[in-house]
Design a protein around this motif. Structure first.
Motif, short mmCIF file in Angstrom:
data_model
loop_
_atom_site.label_atom_id
_atom_site.label_comp_id
_atom_site.label_asym_id
_atom_site.label_seq_id
_atom_site.Cartn_x
_atom_site.Cartn_y
_atom_site.Cartn_z
N ALA A 1 20.81 36.57 9.81
CA ALA A 1 21.80 37.02 8.83
C ALA A 1 23.03 37.57 9.54
O ALA A 1 22.92 38.47 10.37
N GLY A 2 24.19 37.04 9.18
CA GLY A 2 25.45 37.54 9.72
C GLY A 2 26.10 38.54 8.80
O GLY A 2 27.06 39.21 9.17
N GLY A 3 25.59 38.65 7.57
CA GLY A 3 26.15 39.60 6.61
C GLY A 3 25.08 40.15 5.70
O GLY A 3 24.20 39.42 5.24
N THR A 4 25.16 41.46 5.47
CA THR A 4 24.27 42.12 4.52
C THR A 4 25.13 42.91 3.56
O THR A 4 25.96 43.72 3.98
N ALA A 5 24.94 42.67 2.27
CA ALA A 5 25.66 43.42 1.24
C ALA A 5 24.66 44.35 0.56
O ALA A 5 23.56 43.94 0.20
N ARG B 1 18.73 34.97 3.28
CA ARG B 1 17.71 35.20 4.30
C ARG B 1 16.70 36.23 3.80
O ARG B 1 15.52 36.13 4.07
N ALA B 2 17.21 37.25 3.09
CA ALA B 2 16.34 38.29 2.55
C ALA B 2 17.05 38.99 1.41
O ALA B 2 18.28 39.10 1.40
N LEU B 3 16.27 39.47 0.46
CA LEU B 3 16.84 40.26 -0.63
C LEU B 3 15.85 41.31 -1.08
O LEU B 3 14.65 41.19 -0.87
N ALA B 4 16.39 42.36 -1.71
CA ALA B 4 15.57 43.46 -2.18
C ALA B 4 16.28 44.14 -3.34
O ALA B 4 17.51 44.14 -3.42
N SER C 1 20.88 39.77 2.36
CA SER C 1 21.40 39.31 3.65
C SER C 1 21.45 37.79 3.65
O SER C 1 20.55 37.12 3.13
N CYS C 2 22.54 37.27 4.19
CA CYS C 2 22.81 35.83 4.23
C CYS C 2 23.42 35.49 5.60
O CYS C 2 23.84 36.39 6.32
N PRO C 3 23.53 34.21 5.92
CA PRO C 3 24.14 33.84 7.18
C PRO C 3 25.59 34.33 7.33
O PRO C 3 26.01 34.65 8.44
N HIS C 4 26.34 34.42 6.22
CA HIS C 4 27.74 34.82 6.28
C HIS C 4 28.03 35.89 5.23
O HIS C 4 27.40 35.95 4.19
N ARG C 5 29.05 36.72 5.49
CA ARG C 5 29.36 37.85 4.62
C ARG C 5 29.74 37.44 3.20
O ARG C 5 29.35 38.08 2.23
N GLY C 6 30.54 36.36 3.06
CA GLY C 6 30.97 35.93 1.74
C GLY C 6 29.79 35.59 0.84
O GLY C 6 29.76 35.96 -0.34
N GLU C 7 28.82 34.91 1.41
CA GLU C 7 27.63 34.56 0.66
C GLU C 7 26.84 35.81 0.27
O GLU C 7 26.32 35.91 -0.84
N ALA C 8 26.77 36.75 1.19
CA ALA C 8 26.05 37.99 0.91
C ALA C 8 26.72 38.77 -0.21
O ALA C 8 26.06 39.28 -1.11
N PHE C 9 28.08 38.84 -0.18
CA PHE C 9 28.80 39.54 -1.25
C PHE C 9 28.56 38.86 -2.60
O PHE C 9 28.27 39.52 -3.60
N GLU C 10 28.70 37.54 -2.63
CA GLU C 10 28.53 36.81 -3.89
C GLU C 10 27.11 36.96 -4.44
O GLU C 10 26.93 37.20 -5.64
N ALA C 11 26.12 36.78 -3.58
CA ALA C 11 24.74 36.87 -4.03
C ALA C 11 24.39 38.28 -4.50
O ALA C 11 23.71 38.46 -5.52
N SER C 12 24.89 39.28 -3.80
CA SER C 12 24.64 40.67 -4.18
C SER C 12 25.26 40.98 -5.53
O SER C 12 24.64 41.61 -6.39
#
Length: 159
Positions: free
Chosen positions: A46-50, A96-99, A119-130
């Motif tokens: 994971a490169g980004g965690t939101a 990659r992971a969520l909670a 957490s996702c490979p990239h920050r943008g994806e992590a922000f959107e998914a969160s």
């Protein structure tokens, strides 16, 4: 019911656990821990965690009086709905992971009511998914808020 990660597994190994990217889902009547949720989504790929933390505020847009406290209650199906939403987020994004954990019971102003982490490979994806995870949780999981105000009034939200 709480789904937890294996504390002894390496972060990358936890991603391959039986629940896949779903590391921690819970509805609890005890104080929530940002550290616990953040640690549960750790992953070497994971490169980004939101991380979103929702707290009890001292006001609500619908009332001139201040909030003095609130109580959350959950339908028995709430955890199953939370899992359904988590599975949908994991399917729609490169997670990659969520909670997610949500508190029920009596809370005071300043208390943590909900925590979501992705957490996702990239920050943008992590922000959107969160963002989608918390929005869907708030709109679809049957958890209701009963607020009380300084003027003696009260209201139910989400019922």
């Amino acid at each position: 019911m709480a789904f937890t990660h294996d504390e002894h597994a390496a972060p990358a190994d936890r991603a391959q656990a039986a629940d896949g990217p779903i590391r921690l889902l819970a509805i609890r009547d005890t104080p929530l821990s940002v550290d616990e949720v953040f640690a549960s989504v750790g992953d070497d790929a994971a490169g980004g965690t939101a991380l979103f933390v929702g707290t009890v505020r001292d006001h609500d847009g619908g009332s001139a009086a201040e909030v003095t406290g609130l109580a959350y209650s959950a339908h028995p199906s709430a955890e199953a709905e939370l899992r359904r939403i988590a599975e949908k987020i994991a399917a729609d994004y490169p997670v990659r992971a969520l909670a997610a954990v949500h508190r029920v019971g009596e809370l005071r102003v300043g208390d943590i009511a909900v925590i979501v982490a992705v957490s996702c490979p990239h920050r943008g994806e992590a922000f959107e998914a969160s963002r989608r995870f918390i929005d869907d949780l708030k709109s679809e999981v049957p958890i209701w808020k009963h607020q009380t105000f300084t003027d003696g009034t009260e209201e139910w939200v989400g019922a």
